[in-house]
Design an enzyme around this catalytic site. Structure first.
Site, PDB file in Angstrom:
ATOM      1  N   ARG A  43     -14.636  43.481  -6.395  1.00 21.29           N
ATOM      2  CA  ARG A  43     -14.084  44.640  -5.702  1.00 21.29           C
ATOM      3  C   ARG A  43     -14.351  45.949  -6.438  1.00 21.29           C
ATOM      4  O   ARG A  43     -14.063  47.033  -5.913  1.00 21.29           O
ATOM      5  CB  ARG A  43     -12.574  44.454  -5.523  1.00 21.29           C
ATOM      6  N   ARG A  47     -18.563  23.304 -15.565  1.00 20.83           N
ATOM      7  CA  ARG A  47     -17.748  24.465 -15.961  1.00 20.83           C
ATOM      8  C   ARG A  47     -17.469  25.291 -14.713  1.00 20.83           C
ATOM      9  O   ARG A  47     -18.249  25.248 -13.751  1.00 20.83           O
ATOM     10  CB  ARG A  47     -18.506  25.339 -16.970  1.00 20.83           C
ATOM     11  N   HIS A  60     -11.744  39.787  -9.131  1.00 22.64           N
ATOM     12  CA  HIS A  60     -11.733  41.195  -8.717  1.00 22.64           C
ATOM     13  C   HIS A  60     -12.933  42.005  -9.202  1.00 22.64           C
ATOM     14  O   HIS A  60     -13.079  43.163  -8.785  1.00 22.64           O
ATOM     15  CB  HIS A  60     -10.425  41.856  -9.140  1.00 22.64           C
ATOM     16  N   LEU A  61     -13.774  41.411 -10.022  1.00 22.17           N
ATOM     17  CA  LEU A  61     -15.028  42.109 -10.361  1.00 22.17           C
ATOM     18  C   LEU A  61     -15.775  42.442  -9.069  1.00 22.17           C
ATOM     19  O   LEU A  61     -16.479  43.450  -8.985  1.00 22.17           O
ATOM     20  CB  LEU A  61     -15.921  41.206 -11.209  1.00 22.17           C
ATOM     21  N   ARG A  77     -25.807  21.748 -17.452  1.00 18.15           N
ATOM     22  CA  ARG A  77     -24.460  21.719 -16.877  1.00 18.15           C
ATOM     23  C   ARG A  77     -24.451  22.067 -15.398  1.00 18.15           C
ATOM     24  O   ARG A  77     -25.382  22.697 -14.891  1.00 18.15           O
ATOM     25  CB  ARG A  77     -23.574  22.763 -17.564  1.00 18.15           C
ATOM     26  N   GLY A  82      -5.902  43.774   8.598  1.00 14.47           N
ATOM     27  CA  GLY A  82      -4.465  44.060   8.488  1.00 14.47           C
ATOM     28  C   GLY A  82      -4.162  45.514   8.790  1.00 14.47           C
ATOM     29  O   GLY A  82      -3.339  45.834   9.655  1.00 14.47           O
ATOM     30  N   ASP A  95     -15.016  41.431   2.285  1.00 17.02           N
ATOM     31  CA  ASP A  95     -15.154  40.109   2.915  1.00 17.02           C
ATOM     32  C   ASP A  95     -16.094  40.116   4.123  1.00 17.02           C
ATOM     33  O   ASP A  95     -16.548  39.053   4.558  1.00 17.02           O
ATOM     34  CB  ASP A  95     -13.782  39.602   3.389  1.00 17.02           C
ATOM     35  N   GLY A 111       2.255  47.185   2.424  1.00 20.33           N
ATOM     36  CA  GLY A 111       2.860  48.379   3.013  1.00 20.33           C
ATOM     37  C   GLY A 111       2.839  48.398   4.525  1.00 20.33           C
ATOM     38  O   GLY A 111       2.629  49.453   5.121  1.00 20.33           O
TER      39      GLY A 111
HETATM   40  O1  F6P Z   1      -9.732  40.995   1.282  1.00 21.13           O
HETATM   41  C1  F6P Z   1     -10.306  41.330   0.059  1.00 21.13           C
HETATM   42  C2  F6P Z   1      -9.887  40.356  -1.011  1.00 21.13           C
HETATM   43  O2  F6P Z   1     -10.535  40.727  -2.207  1.00 21.13           O
HETATM   44  C3  F6P Z   1     -10.143  38.882  -0.678  1.00 21.13           C
HETATM   45  O3  F6P Z   1     -11.488  38.530  -0.816  1.00 21.13           O
HETATM   46  C4  F6P Z   1      -9.193  38.217  -1.631  1.00 21.13           C
HETATM   47  O4  F6P Z   1      -8.808  36.935  -1.173  1.00 21.13           O
HETATM   48  C5  F6P Z   1      -8.026  39.149  -1.642  1.00 21.13           C
HETATM   49  O5  F6P Z   1      -8.493  40.418  -1.236  1.00 21.13           O
HETATM   50  C6  F6P Z   1      -7.356  39.273  -2.984  1.00 21.13           C
HETATM   51  O6  F6P Z   1      -6.221  40.057  -2.831  1.00 21.13           O
HETATM   52  P1  F6P Z   1      -5.353  40.574  -4.071  1.00 21.13           P
HETATM   53  O7  F6P Z   1      -6.096  41.703  -4.707  1.00 21.13           O
HETATM   54  O8  F6P Z   1      -4.072  40.996  -3.450  1.00 21.13           O
HETATM   55  O9  F6P Z   1      -5.204  39.416  -5.018  1.00 21.13           O
END
Ligand code: F6P
Length: 359
Positions: A286, A277, A283-284, A174, A116, A139, A74
């Site tokens: 986040r 492995r 995304h966990l 492993r 950003g 991050d 956006g």
């Molecule tokens: O900047 C946060 C982040 O979770 C990064 O660690 C990761 O590379 C990116 O966003 C993933 O972005 P998206 O949710 O758009 O796949």
């Protein structure tokens, strides 16, 4: 005074705590708040504004995500638009956005985001919009602040996952290669890898030699430890190679990183003969409830942003310089990624504890 709040870029645990603190601190002064839905999109796409008072922010401190929604597509200065023939072009819609702020009688903007979104905030400030930034990202790569909220929670989640992988790695003799987020900075991999006693940590700041990684695994084998945990930041790359992208985005967004764990695991299997492995935690990292540290930081940031508005200190970002929350000019922060310093005490500690960085 009417304050708008925007959450932009990827979500991070603690966003709702910032929103609550902004709203209640503003309310305390008799000011009103509105939330812009989905970054700045709410002012373009009809999804609109969300009135925010004490009632709307009740019981949200501990909730992950953002009640406003967010987007990393956006940018008003590079707005992606699909033409009739399917091609995507970028258009500058920032003047429309500034006009929308005036139309909605918004006096100040609290922009919560990573590099950003903060860059967008800085450009809006240049256009005359009174803005205060709040640094957010799991991050931890925003310059000008010791840490961002969301990072501590992501590290806790990653550490928990790595702890759990130890027993299964050991039972099966492993090598487990775990890919963690962080884009071009290795903070999450470094902090969780050290805390969970990983054997190898690969981060973007230290290009690795796969032979050195395998040497560490063989050394463990010789010592009777037939398993290993290898933590790889998604932006890590071999000494003579490139970062691995899952998707290149030409317009309207940022490249998606991912896939380095599979490459590293393939090489380890080939060179050591060990069963490997991979796990991409994704995304966990986040999600979930913010840790106490992130809640406190987020609440302090939100409240400090309103104090900045009260003092008319615009074009700034609230920042954490322990033990205080202060401010830095946005212009000193944007476009400067904060990566892990190679002489950091955390790297030194990891090295002294026998962790390999593959160098
Ligand atoms: O900047 C946060 C982040 O979770 C990064 O660690 C990761 O590379 C990116 O966003 C993933 O972005 P998206 O949710 O758009 O796949």
């Amino acid at each position: 005074m009417r304050i708008a709040i925007s959450t932009g870029g990827g979500d991070a645990p603690g966003l709702n705590a910032v929103i609550r603190a902004v709203v209640l601190t503003a309310h305390d002064r008799g000011w009103n708040c509105v939330g812009i839905r989905r970054g700045f999109n709410g002012l373009y796409d009809g999804s609109g504004l969300m009135p925010l008072g004490p009632e709307q922010v009740r019981g949200i401190t501990h909730l992950g995500g953002t009640i406003l929604g967010t987007t990393n597509r956006g940018n008003p200065f590079n707005w992606p638009e699909t033409l009739r023939d399917g091609t995507v072009v970028e258009r500058d819609r920032s003047d429309e956005l500034v006009a929308a702020f005036a139309r909605e009688s918004i006096d100040a903007l609290v922009s919560i985001g990573g590099d950003g979104s903060l860059s967008i905030a800085a450009r809006l400030w240049e256009k005359g919009l009174p803005v205060v930034g709040v640094p957010k990202t799991i991050d931890n790569d925003v310059a000008g602040t010791e840490t961002t909220f969301g990072f501590d929670t992501a590290v806790a989640t990653a550490t928990d996952a790595l702890d759990k992988l130890h027993s299964t790695a050991e039972s099966h003799d492993r090598v487990m290669v775990v890919e963690l987020m962080g884009r071009h900075a290795g903070w999450i991999a470094l902090h969780s890898g050290l805390s969970s006693t990983a054997d190898v940590i690969l981060i973007p700041e230290i290009p690795f030699d796969i032979e050195r990684v395998c040497e560490k695994i063989r050394e463990r084998d010789r010592a009777g430890k037939h398993f290993a945990i290898v933590v790889v930041a998604e932006g890590a790359r071999p000494r003579h190679g490139d970062i691995v992208l899952r998707e290149r985005r030409e317009t309207g967004g940022v490249d998606r990183l991912g896939g380095i764990a599979a490459q590293v695991a393939g090489k380890i299997g080939e060179l050591t003969g060990k069963e490997t492995r991979t796990l991409v935690l994704g995304h966990l990292q986040r999600g979930g409830s913010p840790t106490t540290f992130d809640r406190l930081l987020a609440l302090r940031f939100g409240s400090a942003a309103v104090r900045a508005i009260a003092e008319g200190d615009f074009g700034t970002m609230v920042a954490y310089h322990p033990p205080v929350v202060d401010r830095v000019p946005l212009s000193e922060v944007i476009g400067k990624m904060k990566d892990v310093p190679l002489d950091s005490g955390v790297i030194l500690t990891a090295r002294h504890l026998g962790i390999s960085f593959g160098d």
